[in-house]
Scaffold this motif. Structure first.
Motif, PDB file in Angstrom:
ATOM      1  N   ARG A  71       8.599  17.014  12.527  1.00  0.00           N
ATOM      2  CA  ARG A  71       9.641  17.227  13.499  1.00  0.00           C
ATOM      3  C   ARG A  71       8.785  19.287  13.898  1.00  0.00           C
ATOM      4  O   ARG A  71       8.220  19.798  14.033  1.00  0.00           O
ATOM      5  CB  ARG A  71      10.307  17.319  14.429  1.00  0.00           C
ATOM      6  N   GLU A  72       9.528  19.518  12.744  1.00  0.00           N
ATOM      7  CA  GLU A  72       9.606  21.387  12.047  1.00  0.00           C
ATOM      8  C   GLU A  72       7.646  22.098  12.570  1.00  0.00           C
ATOM      9  O   GLU A  72       7.390  22.919  12.814  1.00  0.00           O
ATOM     10  CB  GLU A  72      10.729  21.797  11.270  1.00  0.00           C
ATOM     11  N   ASP A  73       7.056  20.792  11.223  1.00  0.00           N
ATOM     12  CA  ASP A  73       5.936  21.087  10.726  1.00  0.00           C
ATOM     13  C   ASP A  73       4.760  21.582  12.127  1.00  0.00           C
ATOM     14  O   ASP A  73       4.030  22.276  12.604  1.00  0.00           O
ATOM     15  CB  ASP A  73       5.276  20.076   9.596  1.00  0.00           C
ATOM     16  N   CYS A  74       5.573  19.868  13.270  1.00  0.00           N
ATOM     17  CA  CYS A  74       4.465  19.873  14.911  1.00  0.00           C
ATOM     18  C   CYS A  74       4.278  21.471  15.523  1.00  0.00           C
ATOM     19  O   CYS A  74       3.225  21.641  15.571  1.00  0.00           O
ATOM     20  CB  CYS A  74       5.123  19.118  14.594  1.00  0.00           C
ATOM     21  N   ILE A  75       5.843  21.548  15.387  1.00  0.00           N
ATOM     22  CA  ILE A  75       6.392  22.720  16.434  1.00  0.00           C
ATOM     23  C   ILE A  75       5.691  23.343  15.794  1.00  0.00           C
ATOM     24  O   ILE A  75       5.109  24.572  15.863  1.00  0.00           O
ATOM     25  CB  ILE A  75       7.881  23.485  16.572  1.00  0.00           C
ATOM     26  N   LEU A  76       5.535  23.923  13.845  1.00  0.00           N
ATOM     27  CA  LEU A  76       4.615  25.136  13.421  1.00  0.00           C
ATOM     28  C   LEU A  76       3.239  25.118  13.860  1.00  0.00           C
ATOM     29  O   LEU A  76       2.633  26.377  14.040  1.00  0.00           O
ATOM     30  CB  LEU A  76       4.985  25.262  12.492  1.00  0.00           C
ATOM     31  N   TYR A  77       2.598  24.340  14.125  1.00  0.00           N
ATOM     32  CA  TYR A  77       1.467  23.736  13.955  1.00  0.00           C
ATOM     33  C   TYR A  77       0.982  24.007  15.424  1.00  0.00           C
ATOM     34  O   TYR A  77      -0.642  23.755  16.035  1.00  0.00           O
ATOM     35  CB  TYR A  77       0.902  23.005  13.367  1.00  0.00           C
ATOM     36  N   ARG A  78       2.371  23.875  16.518  1.00  0.00           N
ATOM     37  CA  ARG A  78       1.758  23.301  17.883  1.00  0.00           C
ATOM     38  C   ARG A  78       0.930  21.917  18.297  1.00  0.00           C
ATOM     39  O   ARG A  78      -0.264  22.197  18.855  1.00  0.00           O
ATOM     40  CB  ARG A  78       1.174  24.619  18.532  1.00  0.00           C
ATOM     41  N   MET A  79       1.590  20.891  17.683  1.00  0.00           N
ATOM     42  CA  MET A  79       0.994  19.326  17.597  1.00  0.00           C
ATOM     43  C   MET A  79       1.788  18.461  17.817  1.00  0.00           C
ATOM     44  O   MET A  79       3.237  17.889  17.268  1.00  0.00           O
ATOM     45  CB  MET A  79      -0.025  20.043  16.110  1.00  0.00           C
ATOM     46  N   PRO A  80       0.827  17.287  18.037  1.00  0.00           N
ATOM     47  CA  PRO A  80       2.139  16.197  19.187  1.00  0.00           C
ATOM     48  C   PRO A  80       2.715  15.457  17.917  1.00  0.00           C
ATOM     49  O   PRO A  80       2.257  15.380  16.807  1.00  0.00           O
ATOM     50  CB  PRO A  80       1.084  15.497  19.729  1.00  0.00           C
ATOM     51  N   MET A  81       3.468  15.626  17.319  1.00  0.00           N
ATOM     52  CA  MET A  81       4.742  14.724  16.658  1.00  0.00           C
ATOM     53  C   MET A  81       4.101  13.024  16.292  1.00  0.00           C
ATOM     54  O   MET A  81       3.612  12.967  17.605  1.00  0.00           O
ATOM     55  CB  MET A  81       6.183  14.943  16.924  1.00  0.00           C
ATOM     56  N   LEU A  82       4.597  12.431  16.149  1.00  0.00           N
ATOM     57  CA  LEU A  82       3.905  11.157  15.244  1.00  0.00           C
ATOM     58  C   LEU A  82       5.248  10.394  16.756  1.00  0.00           C
ATOM     59  O   LEU A  82       5.647  10.262  17.111  1.00  0.00           O
ATOM     60  CB  LEU A  82       4.628  10.497  14.771  1.00  0.00           C
TER      61      LEU A  82
ATOM     62  N   ASP B 231       0.711  -0.835  -0.154  1.00  0.00           N
ATOM     63  CA  ASP B 231      -0.230   0.080   0.333  1.00  0.00           C
ATOM     64  C   ASP B 231       0.616   1.586  -0.091  1.00  0.00           C
ATOM     65  O   ASP B 231       1.911   1.927   0.305  1.00  0.00           O
ATOM     66  CB  ASP B 231      -1.094  -0.111   1.637  1.00  0.00           C
ATOM     67  N   SER B 232       0.457   2.223  -0.163  1.00  0.00           N
ATOM     68  CA  SER B 232       1.130   3.985  -0.890  1.00  0.00           C
ATOM     69  C   SER B 232       0.330   4.844   0.404  1.00  0.00           C
ATOM     70  O   SER B 232      -1.457   4.767   0.038  1.00  0.00           O
ATOM     71  CB  SER B 232       1.814   4.007  -1.532  1.00  0.00           C
ATOM     72  N   PHE B 233       0.671   6.074   0.696  1.00  0.00           N
ATOM     73  CA  PHE B 233       0.686   7.621   1.118  1.00  0.00           C
ATOM     74  C   PHE B 233       0.810   8.731   0.450  1.00  0.00           C
ATOM     75  O   PHE B 233       2.060   8.308   0.416  1.00  0.00           O
ATOM     76  CB  PHE B 233       0.368   6.840   2.160  1.00  0.00           C
ATOM     77  N   ALA B 234      -0.064   9.127  -0.205  1.00  0.00           N
ATOM     78  CA  ALA B 234       0.694  10.302  -1.281  1.00  0.00           C
ATOM     79  C   ALA B 234      -0.446  11.678  -0.753  1.00  0.00           C
ATOM     80  O   ALA B 234      -1.283  11.502  -0.988  1.00  0.00           O
ATOM     81  CB  ALA B 234       0.860  10.325  -2.414  1.00  0.00           C
ATOM     82  N   SER B 235       0.343  12.800  -0.763  1.00  0.00           N
ATOM     83  CA  SER B 235       0.164  14.154  -0.504  1.00  0.00           C
ATOM     84  C   SER B 235       0.825  14.743  -0.852  1.00  0.00           C
ATOM     85  O   SER B 235       1.692  15.136  -0.319  1.00  0.00           O
ATOM     86  CB  SER B 235      -1.003  13.827   0.822  1.00  0.00           C
ATOM     87  N   LEU B 236       0.291  15.756  -0.998  1.00  0.00           N
ATOM     88  CA  LEU B 236       0.939  17.377  -1.470  1.00  0.00           C
ATOM     89  C   LEU B 236       0.804  17.940   0.160  1.00  0.00           C
ATOM     90  O   LEU B 236      -0.330  17.602   0.474  1.00  0.00           O
ATOM     91  CB  LEU B 236       0.461  17.957  -2.961  1.00  0.00           C
ATOM     92  N   VAL B 237       1.454  19.034   0.057  1.00  0.00           N
ATOM     93  CA  VAL B 237       1.351  19.621   1.185  1.00  0.00           C
ATOM     94  C   VAL B 237       1.474  20.807   0.943  1.00  0.00           C
ATOM     95  O   VAL B 237       2.086  21.284   0.975  1.00  0.00           O
ATOM     96  CB  VAL B 237       1.778  18.760   2.693  1.00  0.00           C
ATOM     97  N   LYS B 238       0.658  22.055   1.666  1.00  0.00           N
ATOM     98  CA  LYS B 238       0.320  23.466   1.742  1.00  0.00           C
ATOM     99  C   LYS B 238       1.410  23.837   2.789  1.00  0.00           C
ATOM    100  O   LYS B 238       0.697  23.445   3.915  1.00  0.00           O
ATOM    101  CB  LYS B 238      -0.543  23.971   1.229  1.00  0.00           C
ATOM    102  N   PRO B 239       2.079  24.770   2.974  1.00  0.00           N
ATOM    103  CA  PRO B 239       3.424  24.242   3.948  1.00  0.00           C
ATOM    104  C   PRO B 239       2.521  25.821   4.693  1.00  0.00           C
ATOM    105  O   PRO B 239       2.296  26.420   4.003  1.00  0.00           O
ATOM    106  CB  PRO B 239       4.821  25.112   3.073  1.00  0.00           C
ATOM    107  N   HIS B 240       3.542  26.068   6.101  1.00  0.00           N
ATOM    108  CA  HIS B 240       3.067  27.133   6.953  1.00  0.00           C
ATOM    109  C   HIS B 240       3.150  28.645   6.054  1.00  0.00           C
ATOM    110  O   HIS B 240       4.465  28.405   5.415  1.00  0.00           O
ATOM    111  CB  HIS B 240       3.802  26.346   8.432  1.00  0.00           C
ATOM    112  N   GLU B 241       2.421  29.568   6.373  1.00  0.00           N
ATOM    113  CA  GLU B 241       2.906  30.276   6.200  1.00  0.00           C
ATOM    114  C   GLU B 241       3.658  31.466   6.683  1.00  0.00           C
ATOM    115  O   GLU B 241       4.675  32.166   5.733  1.00  0.00           O
ATOM    116  CB  GLU B 241       1.371  31.510   6.506  1.00  0.00           C
TER     117      GLU B 241
END
Length: 263
Positions: free
Chosen positions: A84-95, A16-26
């Motif tokens: 990790r950096e994106d999780c910090i920017l959005y103040r959400m827990p890392m996996l 199986d696979s997972f793919a997604s584009l991600v809109k970067p944080h502002e």
């Protein structure tokens, strides 16, 4: 981060696979420099309507990765770091999943390669890289590298691979005396000085130095004789080797690196 890709393996095969584009944080201007687009061929217009990281991570965690370990090449410096950096920017827990870094693993299990870059290892194992720097293809490549490394270590499962990895810390042939490596392996918790004392019995005047072969004289200190040596120079040289080996063992990174942000 502007894209995420993952491939799930079962019994050595991608299923199986997972793919997604991600809109970067502002706060991140990833498309300010042309080199970013040259690297992954994703343009600013491609991600204008893409979901942001919290939505993507939520889908990835809930519907795909579950509690499986994550595998990446240079995980600590690339994939895990960016997540990790994106999780910090959005103040959400890392996996909370464990990470396996195929770069670190290959560095220990394949010490004779000229380097341990992704392309070098793929070429070494004959792995089809697909489209380089496309997330799903890179993920598939990392999975294939892990499988090949497991085969090279004669590991049939993760437990056996972890054993081979932990044993690789002593893959220092030619760098340190074999008897020192062998003793350190079974007495890892002792100090380097204790290694030397445990390896050789205390010598007395007239005995031969275990390091240089010279006869033990009146000027040999008790500290040196306790390690089977004739004097401070031999003891100092042997102790430096032992300390260097201890440093290699101490700095050996475990197979699975765990990151937790705002848990």
């Amino acid at each position: 981060m502007c894209q995420i890709g993952a491939v799930k393996f079962r019994d050595g095969e991608p299923v199986d696979s997972f793919a997604s584009l991600v809109k970067p944080h502002e706060r991140l201007n990833l498309f300010e420099y042309e080199k970013h687009t040259e690297l992954h061929h994703i343009t600013k217009s491609d991600i204008l309507e893409a979901p942001e990281w919290p939505e993507v991570l939520g889908r990835f965690e809930s519907y795909f990765v579950e509690d499986l370990p994550l595998v990446a090449h240079r995980a600590a410096n690339a994939d895990a770091k960016m997540m990790r950096e994106d999780c910090i920017l959005y103040r959400m827990p890392m996996l909370e999943n464990g990470w396996i870094d195929t770069w670190a693993l290959a560095k220990e299990l394949l010490p004779n390669l000229p380097n341990h870059r992704y392309k070098t290892i793929c070429k070494h194992f004959g792995i089809d890289m697909g489209s380089y720097h496309q997330a799903v293809d890179d993920a598939n490549g990392a999975g294939q590298i892990l499988l090949k490394l497991a085969q090279s270590a004669h590991a049939d499962d993760f437990e056996a691979l972890e054993y081979a990895w932990n044993d690789a810390k002593y893959n220092v042939s030619g760098r340190f005396p074999d008897d020192l490596v062998s003793y350190a392996k079974s007495h890892e918790r002792d100090t380097p000085n204790k290694w030397l004392e445990g390896m050789h019995p205390t010598v007395k005047k007239g005995d031969a130095c275990v390091r240089c072969g010279k006869e033990i004289g009146d000027d040999a200190s008790y500290t040196a004789r306790k390690s089977g040596m004739c004097g401070t120079q031999c003891k100092a040289e042997a102790l430096k080797q032992a300390k260097d080996l201890a440093s290699v063992i101490k700095n050996f990174r475990p197979i699975s690196t765990h990151y937790s942000i705002y848990s």
